[in-house]
Design a protein around this motif. Structure first.
Motif, PDB file in Angstrom:
ATOM      1  N   THR A 104       7.902   2.846   4.976  1.00  0.00           N
ATOM      2  CA  THR A 104       8.096   2.042   6.494  1.00  0.00           C
ATOM      3  C   THR A 104       8.636   0.800   6.051  1.00  0.00           C
ATOM      4  O   THR A 104       9.594   0.436   6.835  1.00  0.00           O
ATOM      5  CB  THR A 104       7.246   2.024   7.447  1.00  0.00           C
ATOM      6  N   GLU A 105       8.543   0.284   4.829  1.00  0.00           N
ATOM      7  CA  GLU A 105       8.596  -1.163   4.763  1.00  0.00           C
ATOM      8  C   GLU A 105       9.969  -0.891   4.354  1.00  0.00           C
ATOM      9  O   GLU A 105      10.998  -1.566   3.977  1.00  0.00           O
ATOM     10  CB  GLU A 105       7.054  -2.010   3.549  1.00  0.00           C
TER      11      GLU A 105
ATOM     12  N   ALA B 260       3.247   4.362  -7.338  1.00  0.00           N
ATOM     13  CA  ALA B 260       2.718   5.897  -8.060  1.00  0.00           C
ATOM     14  C   ALA B 260       3.331   6.359  -8.155  1.00  0.00           C
ATOM     15  O   ALA B 260       4.604   6.818  -7.557  1.00  0.00           O
ATOM     16  CB  ALA B 260       1.908   5.739  -7.092  1.00  0.00           C
ATOM     17  N   PRO B 261       3.450   8.282  -9.087  1.00  0.00           N
ATOM     18  CA  PRO B 261       4.722   8.422  -9.114  1.00  0.00           C
ATOM     19  C   PRO B 261       5.395   9.156  -7.724  1.00  0.00           C
ATOM     20  O   PRO B 261       6.631   9.363  -7.895  1.00  0.00           O
ATOM     21  CB  PRO B 261       3.355   9.750  -9.936  1.00  0.00           C
ATOM     22  N   PRO B 262       4.412   9.694  -7.299  1.00  0.00           N
ATOM     23  CA  PRO B 262       5.002  10.336  -5.322  1.00  0.00           C
ATOM     24  C   PRO B 262       5.804   9.093  -4.707  1.00  0.00           C
ATOM     25  O   PRO B 262       6.887   9.605  -4.626  1.00  0.00           O
ATOM     26  CB  PRO B 262       3.616  10.428  -5.050  1.00  0.00           C
ATOM     27  N   LEU B 263       5.852   7.552  -5.071  1.00  0.00           N
ATOM     28  CA  LEU B 263       6.133   7.159  -4.206  1.00  0.00           C
ATOM     29  C   LEU B 263       8.016   6.865  -5.579  1.00  0.00           C
ATOM     30  O   LEU B 263       9.031   6.377  -5.279  1.00  0.00           O
ATOM     31  CB  LEU B 263       5.982   4.933  -4.149  1.00  0.00           C
TER      32      LEU B 263
ATOM     33  N   PRO C  96       1.208  -1.191  -0.027  1.00  0.00           N
ATOM     34  CA  PRO C  96      -0.237  -0.128   0.042  1.00  0.00           C
ATOM     35  C   PRO C  96       1.038   1.777  -0.141  1.00  0.00           C
ATOM     36  O   PRO C  96       1.699   1.337   0.630  1.00  0.00           O
ATOM     37  CB  PRO C  96      -0.700   0.053   1.044  1.00  0.00           C
ATOM     38  N   ASP C  97       0.442   2.359  -0.903  1.00  0.00           N
ATOM     39  CA  ASP C  97       1.094   3.727  -0.917  1.00  0.00           C
ATOM     40  C   ASP C  97       1.796   3.905   0.589  1.00  0.00           C
ATOM     41  O   ASP C  97       2.243   4.173   0.667  1.00  0.00           O
ATOM     42  CB  ASP C  97       0.422   4.703  -1.202  1.00  0.00           C
TER      43      ASP C  97
END
Length: 442
Positions: free
Chosen positions: A212-213, A250-253, A206-207
């Motif tokens: 944290t992962e 996703a782009p932010p990630l 999940p985004d």
């Protein structure tokens, strides 16, 4: 080019001569015999690709010849010729292991079609036996890249070359082609093999949990963070991180990942200091990232960071010559895992495997082989064949019905369930075949 060899046995010398001439005109090598004894003696020296014999002959008849050949040369296909109206005898011949039968007077072109089909099935059987021996004589090979197709040979060579280079690698290929296996092989052949291999499924995280992962968190960073925890990048120190399905980010990630790759540092959530990391990045993508860049769905700068070297994994349809080898390999591993014995692969099943499109690639083939090891696939196939050869003795009408059903099923299997082609093989009108398919519930 070697010609397929046919042994032809018929006590009628005129029919023997004319049939031999016709078969030779169609590109076969023919050895004719006017009695079964001479044919059996020659089998000690030469094994043909197919044996054709009349049933009713003085002395050793065709049924006895069939029985003897089945014991001495079990892989040799035998086609028997019967007189008009001898359907029950033909049924007995098929139960005894005959490849096919023709009713005299037979159509000359149909004879050639039967010979070609018998030889094709025999070739398939021989290839299946060869591959199964190869698989049985090979090591466990659970994590090996299996295949003899030139594209797979080149893939293994490229992995061996790239593994020693401490650069990031992008692996591209369709779903199910074995991209993670390629990544693991790269790690195992690299100088980092003694350190962790950490796979991260980018599509499954999940985004909100991404940072944290991957990067970890400090004690008190959020409710429930009662102690410091390192992320996967720190855990993989000295080893390899696999970013599986990186195209799903996703782009932010993507921006956060890019920063880590550029600086080779991670900052745990809730912490102000950066920690150096020493990992090799291997990423996989099932989509064309160049197109994704053009559509503003993927960052070009991240793509260039990931693709120090690009490795393409071919789809299964482009390496069809490996399908049977892979199937035998997976069936063996699954049978060992489940404590069962691998089932023999029938020629029709081999043809069907080769004819399928395999949109799920090697993963789909592996699932099919595992089902076979559990008996699922084969039980269904056995039911669909009607088990004409194992049916108990019944009246003549029932015998003929069962035999007719088995012939139709065989033609459908050979033709890949193409009704028009099956009708051509059986030499009956398509409408008639469709009615019989409905009648037998095929």
């Amino acid at each position: 080019m070697k010609k397929d060899h046919v042994f032809l046995v018929d006590d009628d010398r005129d029919l023997l001569a004319s049939a031999s001439d016709w078969i030779e005109m169609n590109g076969f090598q023919v050895t004719g015999f006017n009695n079964a004894i001479d044919a059996l003696k020659q089998l000690d020296n030469v094994v043909p690709d197919v044996l054709v014999s009349d049933i009713r002959m003085p002395g050793v008849d065709g049924m006895t010849l069939l029985s003897t050949v089945r014991k001495s040369h079990p892989g040799l296909p035998v086609v028997l010729l019967t007189g008009h109206g001898e359907t029950q005898l033909a049924v007995q011949a098929m139960k005894a292991g005959a490849e096919d039968f023709l009713e005299k007077p037979y159509d000359a072109d149909h004879l050639i079609a039967v010979l070609n089909r018998a030889i094709k099935r025999n070739t398939m059987s021989a290839e299946i036996r060869r591959l199964q021996k190869v698989v049985l004589s090979s090591p466990e090979g659970v994590g090996e890249i299996i295949g003899n197709h030139p594209s797979i040979v080149r893939l293994r060579e490229r992995i061996a070359t790239v593994a020693s280079l401490d650069v990031n690698v992008l692996i591209v290929g369709e779903t199910g082609t074995g991209k993670e296996l390629v990544a693991r092989t790269l790690h195992e052949q690299s100088d980092r093999a003694a350190r962790p291999f950490v796979p991260i499924n980018c599509a499954a995280i999940p985004d909100a949990a991404f940072e944290t992962e991957l990067f970890g968190f400090a004690k008190g960073a959020f409710q429930g963070a009662d102690k410091d925890r390192s992320g996967k990048f720190e855990y993989a120190s000295g080893g390899t991180v696999l970013l599986d399905e990186v195209d799903a980010l996703a782009p932010p990630l993507q921006a956060k990942l890019l920063r880590v790759l550029q600086e080779k540092m991670v900052e745990r959530l809730g912490e102000n200091r950066s920690r150096p990391i020493d990992v090799r990045i291997v990423a996989t993508s099932k989509t064309d990232l160049q197109s994704a860049i053009a559509n503003n769905e993927f960052r070009a700068d991240l793509f260039y960071r990931l693709s120090g070297v690009t490795i393409s994994v071919p789809p299964l349809r482009d390496r069809a010559s490996d399908i049977l080898l892979l199937y035998a390999h997976f069936a063996r591993l699954a049978a060992r895992r489940y404590g069962s014995k691998p089932n023999e692969i029938e020629p029709e099943h081999g043809f069907r495997l080769l004819a399928e499109a395999w949109p799920g690639n090697v993963r789909e083939l592996k699932n099919r082989a595992e089902a076979q090891a559990l008996g699922v696939d084969w039980a269904l196939e056995s039911a669909s064949r009607g088990d004409a050869q194992s049916a108990p003795s019944a009246g003549l009408n029932d015998e003929i019905r069962q035999y007719e059903k088995s012939l139709i099923q065989r033609a459908l299997t050979t033709s890949g369930n193409n009704v028009a082609e099956a009708a051509r093989i059986l030499q009956i009108p398509r409408r008639t075949l469709s009615e019989k398919i409905s009648k037998f519930g095929l």
